[in-house]
Design a protein around this motif. Structure first.
Motif, PDB file in Angstrom:
ATOM      1  N   GLN A  71       6.811-118.621  19.408  1.00  0.00           N
ATOM      2  CA  GLN A  71       6.662-118.213  20.801  1.00  0.00           C
ATOM      3  C   GLN A  71       8.018-117.845  21.401  1.00  0.00           C
ATOM      4  O   GLN A  71       8.105-116.928  22.216  1.00  0.00           O
ATOM      5  N   LEU A  72       9.068-118.546  20.984  1.00  0.00           N
ATOM      6  CA  LEU A  72      10.416-118.243  21.473  1.00  0.00           C
ATOM      7  C   LEU A  72      10.852-116.860  20.996  1.00  0.00           C
ATOM      8  O   LEU A  72      11.404-116.068  21.773  1.00  0.00           O
ATOM      9  N   LEU A  73      10.591-116.546  19.739  1.00  0.00           N
ATOM     10  CA  LEU A  73      10.943-115.230  19.200  1.00  0.00           C
ATOM     11  C   LEU A  73      10.132-114.124  19.868  1.00  0.00           C
ATOM     12  O   LEU A  73      10.639-113.020  20.107  1.00  0.00           O
ATOM     13  N   ASP A  74       8.880-114.428  20.190  1.00  0.00           N
ATOM     14  CA  ASP A  74       8.044-113.445  20.888  1.00  0.00           C
ATOM     15  C   ASP A  74       8.601-113.139  22.277  1.00  0.00           C
ATOM     16  O   ASP A  74       8.642-111.978  22.697  1.00  0.00           O
ATOM     17  N   LEU A  75       9.050-114.168  22.983  1.00  0.00           N
ATOM     18  CA  LEU A  75       9.636-113.968  24.311  1.00  0.00           C
ATOM     19  C   LEU A  75      10.882-113.087  24.229  1.00  0.00           C
ATOM     20  O   LEU A  75      11.046-112.150  25.015  1.00  0.00           O
ATOM     21  N   ILE A  76      11.746-113.381  23.279  1.00  0.00           N
ATOM     22  CA  ILE A  76      12.974-112.596  23.124  1.00  0.00           C
ATOM     23  C   ILE A  76      12.643-111.161  22.722  1.00  0.00           C
ATOM     24  O   ILE A  76      13.268-110.204  23.205  1.00  0.00           O
ATOM     25  N   HIS A  77      11.645-111.007  21.859  1.00  0.00           N
ATOM     26  CA  HIS A  77      11.229-109.666  21.438  1.00  0.00           C
ATOM     27  C   HIS A  77      10.740-108.843  22.624  1.00  0.00           C
ATOM     28  O   HIS A  77      11.077-107.654  22.742  1.00  0.00           O
ATOM     29  N   ARG A  78       9.999-109.469  23.512  1.00  0.00           N
ATOM     30  CA  ARG A  78       9.464-108.747  24.673  1.00  0.00           C
ATOM     31  C   ARG A  78      10.555-108.362  25.678  1.00  0.00           C
ATOM     32  O   ARG A  78      10.351-107.504  26.529  1.00  0.00           O
ATOM     33  N   LEU A  79      11.717-108.989  25.558  1.00  0.00           N
ATOM     34  CA  LEU A  79      12.842-108.629  26.408  1.00  0.00           C
ATOM     35  C   LEU A  79      13.483-107.309  25.978  1.00  0.00           C
ATOM     36  O   LEU A  79      14.038-106.590  26.808  1.00  0.00           O
TER      37      LEU A  79
END
Length: 271
Positions: A71-79
């Motif tokens: 979920q952390l990687l997904d958040l950063i990816h969406r940035l």
């Protein structure tokens, strides 16, 4: 201890975010309120930056604790994922605030609110120091804010509530965080924006409804809402909107927020 904290956050993310987000910020901002020095002077600038990091600290820490690495990687990816934003949304994000501000300026003249609604700062682009300061305020701070407020908290809220209720709660928490800025000595010294709580806090909630619409329409893109937020800040300062305009502009924001709520509710009724 960690397991218990993780379990509590997973069960109560709606409460956990404001506790960390507001608690961290006001803890470090407290010394500034009792200072006679500008917020930009040492050591106030240190307290301000530490407290101002609360959105990203709350967003990243709670994301990691509640959803783990994926979920952390997904958040950063969406940035950073610009492909989530269609061409039409890129255009809207970049020009919306310019069109809105100029339209409100036109109505202000027509209604006799003010004869000089804007005073365009053309020389801004040949004054590197002022331009850099404005870019910092306009783009860097929204990047920090949007990661937590929308990248984590708006998602959590929309899992439990309708878009309208989620956006209103998100906006209220955001407004409480921003209320402190009015009391920071010298914070707006180099800007044309001098807010008063009675019109600024409702406007922040209205802005959140617009941001939520952009977020949902761009596949939960943090980059999209970051730029949308940044363009709002940058456009207002570039146009040098008259202080007389802001209470009047609240009505335009309320109208847009009302239309968005009607639109969202109509979609719910169709389903």
């Amino acid at each position: 201890m960690k397991a218990n904290l993780k379990s509590w956050i997973q069960k109560h993310p709606i409460i956990a975010f404001p506790i960390v987000y507001l608690g961290w910020a006001y803890l470090f901002w407290s010394p500034i309120f009792y200072s006679d020095e500008s917020v930009w002077a040492y050591p106030n600038i240190i307290w301000f930056l530490l407290g101002g990091a609360s959105p990203v600290i709350a967003g990243l820490s709670l994301t990691a604790l509640s959803g783990g690495k994926a979920q952390l990687l997904d958040l950063i990816h969406r940035l950073f994922d610009w492909r989530r934003i269609s061409t039409s949304w890129w255009l809207l994000i970049l020009v919306f605030w310019l069109a809105f501000d100029l339209l409100m300026a036109f109505f202000a003249i027509m209604l006799g609110i003010t004869d000089t609604p804007v005073n365009v700062h053309w020389s801004l682009f040949i004054e590197p120091q002022q331009l850099l300061f404005l870019i910092l305020l306009s783009f860097v701070f929204p990047a920090i804010e949007e990661m937590g407020l929308r990248g984590f908290y708006l998602d959590v809220l929309q899992q439990r509530f309708s878009t309208t209720i989620a956006a209103l709660i998100n906006g209220l928490v955001w407004a409480i965080w921003h209320a402190a800025f009015v009391y920071f000595p010298g914070y707006y010294a180099n800007t044309t924006f001098h807010p008063e709580l009675y019109w600024w806090l409702p406007m922040i909630i209205c802005h959140t409804l617009m941001i939520a619409h952009v977020y949902n329409s761009t596949h939960r893109s943090i980059l999209a809402v970051l730029i949308f937020h940044a363009m709002m800040n940058f456009t207002g300062e570039w146009l040098r909107i008259s202080p007389d305009m802001y209470p009047f502009m609240l009505y335009g924001n309320l109208l847009l927020a009302f239309l968005l709520i009607l639109f969202w509710n109509s979609k719910v009724l169709k389903h």
